[in-house]
Design a protein around this motif. Sequence first.
Motif, PDB file in Angstrom:
ATOM      1  N   PHE A 135       0.793  -1.223   0.000  1.00 25.70           N
ATOM      2  CA  PHE A 135       0.000   0.000   0.000  1.00 25.70           C
ATOM      3  C   PHE A 135       0.835   1.288   0.000  1.00 25.70           C
ATOM      4  CE2 PHE A 135      -2.975  -3.068   1.941  1.00 25.70           C
ATOM      5  CZ  PHE A 135      -4.054  -2.903   1.093  1.00 25.70           C
ATOM      6  N   THR A 136       1.887   1.343   0.801  1.00 27.33           N
ATOM      7  CA  THR A 136       2.570   2.612   1.051  1.00 27.33           C
ATOM      8  C   THR A 136       3.661   2.936   0.042  1.00 27.33           C
ATOM      9  OG1 THR A 136       2.179   2.241   3.415  1.00 27.33           O
ATOM     10  CG2 THR A 136       3.727   3.987   2.816  1.00 27.33           C
ATOM     11  N   PHE A 137       4.533   1.972  -0.234  1.00 23.63           N
ATOM     12  CA  PHE A 137       5.743   2.266  -0.989  1.00 23.63           C
ATOM     13  C   PHE A 137       5.778   1.658  -2.389  1.00 23.63           C
ATOM     14  CE2 PHE A 137       7.130   2.148   3.564  1.00 23.63           C
ATOM     15  CZ  PHE A 137       7.407   3.506   3.690  1.00 23.63           C
ATOM     16  N   ARG A 138       4.682   1.135  -2.877  1.00 25.41           N
ATOM     17  CA  ARG A 138       4.745   0.411  -4.153  1.00 25.41           C
ATOM     18  C   ARG A 138       4.981   1.313  -5.353  1.00 25.41           C
ATOM     19  NH1 ARG A 138      -1.474  -1.524  -5.478  1.00 25.41           N
ATOM     20  NH2 ARG A 138      -2.532   0.441  -5.031  1.00 25.41           N
ATOM     21  N   HIS A 139       4.803   2.633  -5.205  1.00 24.18           N
ATOM     22  CA  HIS A 139       5.018   3.541  -6.327  1.00 24.18           C
ATOM     23  C   HIS A 139       6.405   4.185  -6.302  1.00 24.18           C
ATOM     24  CE1 HIS A 139       0.855   3.165  -7.578  1.00 24.18           C
ATOM     25  NE2 HIS A 139       0.471   3.434  -6.346  1.00 24.18           N
ATOM     26  N   LEU A 140       7.227   3.856  -5.309  1.00 28.52           N
ATOM     27  CA  LEU A 140       8.575   4.397  -5.247  1.00 28.52           C
ATOM     28  C   LEU A 140       9.523   3.562  -6.107  1.00 28.52           C
ATOM     29  CD1 LEU A 140       8.987   5.349  -1.473  1.00 28.52           C
ATOM     30  CD2 LEU A 140       8.344   6.802  -3.400  1.00 28.52           C
ATOM     31  N   PRO A 141      10.613   4.159  -6.600  1.00 31.38           N
ATOM     32  CA  PRO A 141      11.522   3.429  -7.495  1.00 31.38           C
ATOM     33  C   PRO A 141      12.064   2.139  -6.901  1.00 31.38           C
ATOM     34  CG  PRO A 141      12.032   5.772  -7.495  1.00 31.38           C
ATOM     35  CD  PRO A 141      11.005   5.569  -6.416  1.00 31.38           C
ATOM     36  N   GLY A 142      12.334   2.132  -5.586  1.00 25.48           N
ATOM     37  CA  GLY A 142      12.912   0.952  -4.959  1.00 25.48           C
ATOM     38  C   GLY A 142      12.015  -0.274  -4.963  1.00 25.48           C
ATOM     39  N   HIS A 143      10.727  -0.074  -5.272  1.00 27.35           N
ATOM     40  CA  HIS A 143       9.815  -1.220  -5.315  1.00 27.35           C
ATOM     41  C   HIS A 143      10.100  -2.121  -6.520  1.00 27.35           C
ATOM     42  CE1 HIS A 143       5.984  -3.470  -5.183  1.00 27.35           C
ATOM     43  NE2 HIS A 143       5.991  -3.135  -3.895  1.00 27.35           N
ATOM     44  N   GLN A 144      10.935  -1.661  -7.448  1.00 22.17           N
ATOM     45  CA  GLN A 144      11.318  -2.486  -8.586  1.00 22.17           C
ATOM     46  C   GLN A 144      12.291  -3.587  -8.193  1.00 22.17           C
ATOM     47  OE1 GLN A 144      12.783   0.053 -11.731  1.00 22.17           O
ATOM     48  NE2 GLN A 144      11.120   1.522 -11.483  1.00 22.17           N
ATOM     49  N   ARG A 145      12.868  -3.480  -7.016  1.00 19.35           N
ATOM     50  CA  ARG A 145      13.760  -4.549  -6.554  1.00 19.35           C
ATOM     51  C   ARG A 145      12.969  -5.841  -6.341  1.00 19.35           C
ATOM     52  NH1 ARG A 145      15.499  -0.080  -3.318  1.00 19.35           N
ATOM     53  NH2 ARG A 145      17.582   0.604  -3.933  1.00 19.35           N
ATOM     54  N   ALA A 146      13.700  -6.938  -6.312  1.00 19.92           N
ATOM     55  CA  ALA A 146      13.071  -8.234  -6.058  1.00 19.92           C
ATOM     56  C   ALA A 146      12.435  -8.231  -4.670  1.00 19.92           C
ATOM     57  CB  ALA A 146      14.108  -9.349  -6.161  1.00 19.92           C
ATOM     58  N   TRP A 147      11.413  -9.082  -4.516  1.00 22.04           N
ATOM     59  CA  TRP A 147      10.682  -9.130  -3.248  1.00 22.04           C
ATOM     60  C   TRP A 147      11.617  -9.410  -2.089  1.00 22.04           C
ATOM     61  CZ3 TRP A 147      10.054 -12.570   0.706  1.00 22.04           C
ATOM     62  CH2 TRP A 147       8.990 -12.330   1.590  1.00 22.04           C
ATOM     63  N   TRP A 148      12.544 -10.341  -2.247  1.00 21.47           N
ATOM     64  CA  TRP A 148      13.419 -10.708  -1.137  1.00 21.47           C
ATOM     65  C   TRP A 148      14.369  -9.567  -0.787  1.00 21.47           C
ATOM     66  CZ3 TRP A 148      18.698 -10.680  -1.461  1.00 21.47           C
ATOM     67  CH2 TRP A 148      19.260 -10.691  -2.750  1.00 21.47           C
ATOM     68  N   GLN A 149      14.758  -8.760  -1.788  1.00 20.85           N
ATOM     69  CA  GLN A 149      15.605  -7.607  -1.508  1.00 20.85           C
ATOM     70  C   GLN A 149      14.851  -6.558  -0.706  1.00 20.85           C
ATOM     71  OE1 GLN A 149      16.733  -6.728  -5.627  1.00 20.85           O
ATOM     72  NE2 GLN A 149      18.837  -7.309  -5.157  1.00 20.85           N
ATOM     73  N   ARG A 150      13.601  -6.321  -1.083  1.00 14.73           N
ATOM     74  CA  ARG A 150      12.796  -5.349  -0.329  1.00 14.73           C
ATOM     75  C   ARG A 150      12.575  -5.840   1.095  1.00 14.73           C
ATOM     76  NH1 ARG A 150       9.445  -5.998  -4.866  1.00 14.73           N
ATOM     77  NH2 ARG A 150       7.663  -6.575  -3.542  1.00 14.73           N
ATOM     78  N   CYS A 151      12.288  -7.122   1.210  1.00 19.87           N
ATOM     79  CA  CYS A 151      12.045  -7.690   2.538  1.00 19.87           C
ATOM     80  C   CYS A 151      13.302  -7.604   3.404  1.00 19.87           C
ATOM     81  CB  CYS A 151      11.586  -9.140   2.392  1.00 19.87           C
ATOM     82  SG  CYS A 151      11.100  -9.918   3.946  1.00 19.87           S
ATOM     83  N   LEU A 152      14.463  -7.899   2.809  1.00 18.29           N
ATOM     84  CA  LEU A 152      15.720  -7.837   3.561  1.00 18.29           C
ATOM     85  C   LEU A 152      16.016  -6.413   4.010  1.00 18.29           C
ATOM     86  CD1 LEU A 152      18.315  -9.145   4.611  1.00 18.29           C
ATOM     87  CD2 LEU A 152      19.317  -8.817   2.334  1.00 18.29           C
ATOM     88  N   ARG A 153      15.877  -5.457   3.088  1.00 16.96           N
ATOM     89  CA  ARG A 153      16.125  -4.061   3.442  1.00 16.96           C
ATOM     90  C   ARG A 153      15.137  -3.582   4.507  1.00 16.96           C
ATOM     91  NH1 ARG A 153      18.572  -0.245  -0.418  1.00 16.96           N
ATOM     92  NH2 ARG A 153      20.052  -1.387  -1.698  1.00 16.96           N
ATOM     93  N   PHE A 154      13.886  -3.987   4.376  1.00 23.04           N
ATOM     94  CA  PHE A 154      12.878  -3.616   5.364  1.00 23.04           C
ATOM     95  C   PHE A 154      13.270  -4.163   6.731  1.00 23.04           C
ATOM     96  CE2 PHE A 154       8.886  -3.282   7.528  1.00 23.04           C
ATOM     97  CZ  PHE A 154       8.173  -2.285   6.881  1.00 23.04           C
TER      98      PHE A 154
END
Length: 211
Positions: A135-154
């Motif tokens: 909901f919150t960050f899906r329109h930011l450029p970083g959302h193009q990263r792979a799911w596991w990368q986003r999850c790890l960074r989060f």
Amino acid sequence: MKNTITQDRQDDLLDLIALVEHSTQPQPAVSASGAGAAAQASAPGLPSYQPTSLAVVNRFLDLVDDLTGGKAGWFQRLFTYLFIGGAAAIVNMLVFYIVFYRMNIPVNSTLHNAIANISAAEISIIANFAANDYFTFRHLPGHQRAWWQRCLRFHLTAIVGSLLNFCIELSLTSLAHMPALLSQAIAILLVLIYNFSFHHIFTYGGMSAAH
């Protein structure tokens, strides 16, 4: 003389063929995404936020855009993050309450506090990531990263936030002698500011050309 005329006709024919080939050659096309991005960048009056299905909300965001010089998208993300974070905070405090107050763990108070914090933090991190990623960050450029990368960074950002949460809560409980649940609530509010900032900058921040 005849050979000269024939050569001239051959040259004229070759020039004509070259002209036809050049006129029928396909021209480079501008990609739809590039054209759309250029149009969006040049078109006046486009909002900085993601329009919602509620007209009254969109009008309010238009007003925020006007007052802040195009920062309504940032405020929209902040509001969504705080709303989801509030729900996750309830989950966090509920888990903390159950583990710290209701579970009889044969350890000293400090270790019991740490176990309660770790349990509450991990469950709330998972809930936070799932909701905010969609909901919150899906329109930011970083959302193009792979799911596991986003999850790890989060998780990396949230783990640091959880350590801050634990230090603040334990300090208020041990040094200021506040009730553990009240200390936890204060710590959550302070760490929310840190978490939003670093998720916005690091977790979903702009991607380099290497990505």
